[in-house]
Design a protein around this motif. Structure first.
Motif, PDB file in Angstrom:
ATOM      1  N   CYS A  44       0.852  -1.185   0.000  1.00 29.58           N
ATOM      2  CA  CYS A  44       0.000   0.000   0.000  1.00 29.58           C
ATOM      3  C   CYS A  44       0.887   1.234   0.000  1.00 29.58           C
ATOM      4  CB  CYS A  44      -0.897   0.003   1.232  1.00 29.58           C
ATOM      5  SG  CYS A  44      -1.996   1.439   1.311  1.00 29.58           S
ATOM      6  N   ASP A  45       0.570   2.175  -0.861  1.00 29.65           N
ATOM      7  CA  ASP A  45       1.243   3.467  -0.903  1.00 29.65           C
ATOM      8  C   ASP A  45       0.338   4.425  -0.124  1.00 29.65           C
ATOM      9  OD1 ASP A  45       2.577   5.788  -1.519  1.00 29.65           O
ATOM     10  OD2 ASP A  45       2.452   5.556  -3.692  1.00 29.65           O
ATOM     11  N   ASN A  46       0.627   4.688   1.114  1.00 28.39           N
ATOM     12  CA  ASN A  46       1.895   4.630   1.803  1.00 28.39           C
ATOM     13  C   ASN A  46       2.048   3.428   2.738  1.00 28.39           C
ATOM     14  OD1 ASN A  46       1.545   7.982   1.607  1.00 28.39           O
ATOM     15  ND2 ASN A  46       3.561   7.141   1.169  1.00 28.39           N
ATOM     16  N   ASN A  47       1.028   3.057   3.513  1.00 27.52           N
ATOM     17  CA  ASN A  47       1.147   1.908   4.409  1.00 27.52           C
ATOM     18  C   ASN A  47      -0.231   1.335   4.708  1.00 27.52           C
ATOM     19  OD1 ASN A  47       0.179   2.883   7.244  1.00 27.52           O
ATOM     20  ND2 ASN A  47       1.536   4.522   6.553  1.00 27.52           N
ATOM     21  N   ALA A  48      -0.233   0.098   5.221  1.00 30.18           N
ATOM     22  CA  ALA A  48      -1.516  -0.544   5.536  1.00 30.18           C
ATOM     23  C   ALA A  48      -1.325  -1.661   6.545  1.00 30.18           C
ATOM     24  CB  ALA A  48      -2.157  -1.124   4.280  1.00 30.18           C
ATOM     25  N   SER A  49      -2.350  -1.865   7.358  1.00 28.22           N
ATOM     26  CA  SER A  49      -2.429  -3.009   8.255  1.00 28.22           C
ATOM     27  C   SER A  49      -3.400  -4.007   7.653  1.00 28.22           C
ATOM     28  CB  SER A  49      -2.919  -2.579   9.644  1.00 28.22           C
ATOM     29  OG  SER A  49      -1.955  -1.749  10.253  1.00 28.22           O
ATOM     30  N   LEU A  50      -3.018  -5.282   7.669  1.00 29.54           N
ATOM     31  CA  LEU A  50      -3.824  -6.355   7.086  1.00 29.54           C
ATOM     32  C   LEU A  50      -4.645  -7.034   8.175  1.00 29.54           C
ATOM     33  CD1 LEU A  50      -4.345  -8.180   4.535  1.00 29.54           C
ATOM     34  CD2 LEU A  50      -2.620  -9.702   5.522  1.00 29.54           C
ATOM     35  N   TYR A  51      -5.923  -7.282   7.883  1.00 30.20           N
ATOM     36  CA  TYR A  51      -6.835  -7.963   8.805  1.00 30.20           C
ATOM     37  C   TYR A  51      -7.476  -9.151   8.102  1.00 30.20           C
ATOM     38  CZ  TYR A  51      -6.625  -3.760  11.718  1.00 30.20           C
ATOM     39  OH  TYR A  51      -6.193  -2.729  12.503  1.00 30.20           O
ATOM     40  N   VAL A  52      -7.636 -10.241   8.835  1.00 33.41           N
ATOM     41  CA  VAL A  52      -8.399 -11.386   8.347  1.00 33.41           C
ATOM     42  C   VAL A  52      -9.420 -11.719   9.420  1.00 33.41           C
ATOM     43  CG1 VAL A  52      -8.329 -13.797   7.626  1.00 33.41           C
ATOM     44  CG2 VAL A  52      -6.475 -12.241   6.959  1.00 33.41           C
ATOM     45  N   TRP A  93       5.733   1.107   1.044  1.00 32.29           N
ATOM     46  CA  TRP A  93       5.087   0.325   0.004  1.00 32.29           C
ATOM     47  C   TRP A  93       6.086  -0.440  -0.864  1.00 32.29           C
ATOM     48  CZ3 TRP A  93       6.109   1.005  -5.111  1.00 32.29           C
ATOM     49  CH2 TRP A  93       6.682   2.205  -5.511  1.00 32.29           C
ATOM     50  N   MET A  94       7.332   0.020  -0.941  1.00 33.13           N
ATOM     51  CA  MET A  94       8.335  -0.630  -1.787  1.00 33.13           C
ATOM     52  C   MET A  94       8.770  -1.981  -1.220  1.00 33.13           C
ATOM     53  SD  MET A  94       8.679   2.830  -1.557  1.00 33.13           S
ATOM     54  CE  MET A  94      10.052   3.224  -0.517  1.00 33.13           C
ATOM     55  N   LYS A  95       8.346  -2.293   0.004  1.00 35.78           N
ATOM     56  CA  LYS A  95       8.690  -3.568   0.637  1.00 35.78           C
ATOM     57  C   LYS A  95       7.411  -4.336   0.955  1.00 35.78           C
ATOM     58  CE  LYS A  95      13.016  -1.940   2.519  1.00 35.78           C
ATOM     59  NZ  LYS A  95      13.877  -1.801   3.677  1.00 35.78           N
ATOM     60  N   PRO A  96       6.773  -4.904  -0.095  1.00 36.87           N
ATOM     61  CA  PRO A  96       5.510  -5.631   0.118  1.00 36.87           C
ATOM     62  C   PRO A  96       5.688  -6.767   1.112  1.00 36.87           C
ATOM     63  CG  PRO A  96       6.390  -6.043  -2.082  1.00 36.87           C
ATOM     64  CD  PRO A  96       7.254  -4.999  -1.466  1.00 36.87           C
ATOM     65  N   GLN A  97       4.592  -7.140   1.743  1.00 39.22           N
ATOM     66  CA  GLN A  97       4.614  -8.161   2.783  1.00 39.22           C
ATOM     67  C   GLN A  97       3.866  -9.416   2.336  1.00 39.22           C
ATOM     68  OE1 GLN A  97       6.274  -7.676   5.913  1.00 39.22           O
ATOM     69  NE2 GLN A  97       7.066  -6.066   4.572  1.00 39.22           N
ATOM     70  N   ILE A 116      -2.767  -2.899  -3.217  1.00 38.25           N
ATOM     71  CA  ILE A 116      -2.737  -4.040  -4.129  1.00 38.25           C
ATOM     72  C   ILE A 116      -2.548  -5.314  -3.324  1.00 38.25           C
ATOM     73  CG2 ILE A 116      -0.229  -3.904  -4.542  1.00 38.25           C
ATOM     74  CD1 ILE A 116      -0.905  -4.556  -7.554  1.00 38.25           C
ATOM     75  N   ALA A 117      -3.220  -6.396  -3.743  1.00 41.30           N
ATOM     76  CA  ALA A 117      -3.089  -7.663  -3.002  1.00 41.30           C
ATOM     77  C   ALA A 117      -3.319  -8.863  -3.900  1.00 41.30           C
ATOM     78  CB  ALA A 117      -4.073  -7.702  -1.830  1.00 41.30           C
ATOM     79  N   LYS A 160       5.231   0.625 -10.677  1.00 39.64           N
ATOM     80  CA  LYS A 160       5.913  -0.380 -11.494  1.00 39.64           C
ATOM     81  C   LYS A 160       5.716  -1.779 -10.898  1.00 39.64           C
ATOM     82  CE  LYS A 160       7.512   2.947 -14.066  1.00 39.64           C
ATOM     83  NZ  LYS A 160       6.645   3.391 -15.079  1.00 39.64           N
ATOM     84  N   LYS A 161       6.642  -2.705 -11.172  1.00 34.44           N
ATOM     85  CA  LYS A 161       6.531  -4.082 -10.669  1.00 34.44           C
ATOM     86  C   LYS A 161       7.112  -4.186  -9.260  1.00 34.44           C
ATOM     87  CE  LYS A 161       5.118  -6.451 -14.404  1.00 34.44           C
ATOM     88  NZ  LYS A 161       4.043  -7.389 -14.444  1.00 34.44           N
ATOM     89  N   LEU A 162       6.356  -4.806  -8.362  1.00 33.55           N
ATOM     90  CA  LEU A 162       6.836  -5.048  -7.004  1.00 33.55           C
ATOM     91  C   LEU A 162       7.711  -6.300  -6.981  1.00 33.55           C
ATOM     92  CD1 LEU A 162       3.505  -4.444  -5.067  1.00 33.55           C
ATOM     93  CD2 LEU A 162       5.505  -2.945  -5.102  1.00 33.55           C
ATOM     94  N   PRO A 163       8.674  -6.358  -6.075  1.00 36.99           N
ATOM     95  CA  PRO A 163       9.474  -7.586  -5.939  1.00 36.99           C
ATOM     96  C   PRO A 163       8.610  -8.709  -5.385  1.00 36.99           C
ATOM     97  CG  PRO A 163      10.050  -6.008  -4.214  1.00 36.99           C
ATOM     98  CD  PRO A 163       9.086  -5.312  -5.142  1.00 36.99           C
TER      99      PRO A 163
END
Length: 181
Positions: free
Chosen positions: A64-72, A83-87, A116-117, A172-175
């Motif tokens: 996420c640009d800029n940041n995000a917390s993920l919930y399930v 965001w450049m370091k996807p999790q 993006i996910a 662009k493309k994320l790693p």
């Protein structure tokens, strides 16, 4: 209609060491947000998915640009910043049979915004299902109270705007996990 009814089960490709493997280049997620300008600084984003069968593993790879917390299912499982370091998050232990909610509390601090996910469900029968961010996800402004409570309600959810498929600028493309650096 099941939110996954349009997604075909396909045989599982070989997986990376982490167990996650993105679908082929013909199936890419979209960067999404509440609007193209990124003017809304904080949003909740979610997708309801169904688990139908015994899982071998389940992952969310996201940024996420800029940041995000993920919930399930209301449980916070991860955070991405910057965001450049996807999790990559193993979500198997948080899923249940039937309906589940994959969600994020996404924050934009300046400029363009996007989330993006890739959600991967690998079943014991050898099939893998991918659910990718697109216009079928939902967003709303977060409540003033607890984020998890805001994710569960049905009121106020609306369709996001697609900012383009994975690979579009400015991101662009994320790693990808398991890829050579």
């Amino acid at each position: 209609k099941s939110p996954l009814a349009d997604k075909k089960d396909v045989p599982s490709p070989s997986r990376s060491k982490a167990g996650f493997r993105a679908p082929g280049p013909d199936r890419q997620p979209e960067w999404i947000w509440s609007e193209k300008s990124g003017a809304t600084p904080r949003i909740l984003i979610r997708k309801k998915i169904k688990v139908e069968g015994k899982l071998n593993g389940a992952f969310v790879f996201y940024s996420c640009d800029n940041n995000a917390s993920l919930y399930v299912n209301g449980r916070k499982l991860g955070h991405v910043d910057p965001w450049m370091k996807p999790q990559l998050v193993d979500i198997a232990g948080a899923l249940k049979q039937g309906e589940n909610i994959i969600a994020a509390h996404a924050v934009n601090t300046d400029g363009v915004a996007g989330f993006i996910a890739w959600v991967q469900l690998s079943y014991k029968n050898g099939t893998t299902r991918h659910v990718l961010t697109d216009g079928n996800w939902s967003w709303k402004k977060p409540p003033s109270g607890k984020i998890a409570e805001g994710l569960a309600g049905e009121e106020g959810w609306q369709a996001p705007v697609s900012l383009g498929r994975h690979g579009v600028g400015p991101w662009k493309k994320l790693p990808m996990p398991g890829a050579a650096p």
